[in-house]
Scaffold this active site. Structure first.
Site, PDB file in Angstrom:
ATOM      1  CB  SER A  31     111.859  46.926  13.377  1.00 29.55           C
ATOM      2  OG  SER A  31     111.554  47.685  12.222  1.00 29.55           O
ATOM      3  CE1 TYR A  32     111.856  47.801   7.810  1.00 34.42           C
ATOM      4  CE2 TYR A  32     113.802  48.203   6.490  1.00 34.42           C
ATOM      5  CZ  TYR A  32     112.534  48.557   6.874  1.00 34.42           C
ATOM      6  OH  TYR A  32     111.931  49.656   6.301  1.00 34.42           O
ATOM      7  CB  SER A  33     114.935  40.303   9.275  1.00 31.64           C
ATOM      8  OG  SER A  33     114.187  40.262   8.089  1.00 31.64           O
ATOM      9  CE  LYS A  53     113.065  53.295   7.096  1.00 30.62           C
ATOM     10  NZ  LYS A  53     113.720  52.022   6.741  1.00 30.62           N
TER      11      LYS A  53
END
Length: 331
Positions: free
Chosen positions: A60-62, A88
């Site tokens: 989900s990061y960026s 993750k």
């Protein structure tokens, strides 16, 4: 660089893990303070050259671009078998827009199978060393989640599995379900732990110590608050919506902790980050704190903290002002 076994596994990891939330396309996702690829790569290279072999990111990061940037950099700067790569699953990619899209998030069998394949593609690798559930999924039976993660490991797409912020009873239940069914067990807990937030000392750390779980804390510097004067504000602090939810309601005692870090750092002639990190590293349960770095000196400070040994008196001074905090970091 110092290395340690990750929990009770045979896996050797550097005592500093580079947190890669900092690296991603700023216009994508929920983190407008991130560094684009051309600014991220030198920092990842510096970490490798410093002996860091442990890298943590998330789908989900960026909007997935962190995985892409990290994957390309690691491929260019290191041998895959020398790197311990963690990612993750739980949150959707388009963090704000996709929350209501069916199956876009969570820990169902469908979400986990789709998520691991998508992450491997973005990372440009056949497997991750550590696949972690980013949060607890109240809408999916833990049995479904644990069996799906077990199947991911047996398929060769992940070597180990881990968990992140949750209640200790939830983590204990997950460990029990895995053991009961002969499924792959969690080997790590990535939780919220620093001098401004020590609630994990009550239940989670003793559980991890008893079960041989490697603890890899996120935000060990409290989003940088422990590294600067209380009234100083960074660009990330101004833009980090999630971070603003973590340290509200205990400002008076938190200020005293920050001042204690500053006093000990001044007396030692050290940067504050090294003192704050040394406190996290002295905890026996901690394998490797996850340190984000947007500047070269932040990586240097993290590595230097490995050589600092705090005295009993210094630890008492750092811990003395702390008051109980409301549980934070689970959302």
């Amino acid at each position: 660089m110092d290395y340690t076994k990750l929990g009770r596994t045979g896996l050797d990891v550097s005592r500093i893990c580079l947190g890669c939330m900092t690296y991603g396309v700023p216009e994508r996702g929920a983190h407008p303070w991130t560094l684009p690829e051309d600014e991220s790569r030198p920092l990842i290279k510096q970490a490798i050259e410093a002996g860091i072999n442990f890298f943590d990111t998330a789908n989900s990061y960026s909007d997935g671009t962190s995985e892409e940037i990290v994957g390309r950099a690691l491929k260019d700067f290191a041998r895959r078998d020398e790197i311990v790569l963690a990612t993750k699953i739980y949150f959707p990619l388009a963090f704000n827009e996709a929350r209501k899209v069916p199956n876009a998030s969570g820990l169902s069998r469908k979400a986990i199978f789709a998520g691991i394949d998508a992450s491997l593609k973005r990372l440009g690798t056949d497997y991750v060393d550590l696949y972690q559930i980013h949060r607890w999924d109240y809408g999916t039976p833990i049995e479904e989640t644990m069996e799906a993660l077990h199947d991911v490991v047996k398929a060769g797409k992940a070597r180990y599995i881990g968990a992140s912020s949750m209640f200790a009873w939830q983590f204990a239940k997950a460990l029990h379900v895995a053991e009961k069914n002969g499924w792959t067990r969690f080997v790590t807990m990535q939780n919220h732990l620093n001098l401004l937030y020590r609630e994990e000392e009550r239940e989670m750390l003793p559980l991890c110590r008893d079960e041989g779980i490697g603890v890899i804390p996120w935000s060990p510097l409290a989003r940088g608050r422990l590294t600067r004067d209380w009234d100083s504000v960074s660009r990330r602090q101004e833009l980090d919506a999630f971070g603003k939810t973590l340290y509200n309601g205990t400002e008076d005692s938190d200020r005293q902790v920050v001042e204690a870090v500053a006093a000990i750092a001044a007396s030692r002639g050290l940067p504050r980050a090294q003192v704050a990190l040394a406190w996290v590293l002295h905890k026996a349960e901690v394998s490797a704190p996850i340190v984000g770095a947007s500047k070269p000196d932040q990586i240097a400070d993290a590595v230097a903290a490995l050589d600092i040994r705090l005295t009993t008196e210094e630890i008492a001074a750092l811990e003395g002002p702390y008051v109980p905090h409301a549980v934070a970091g689970f959302s």
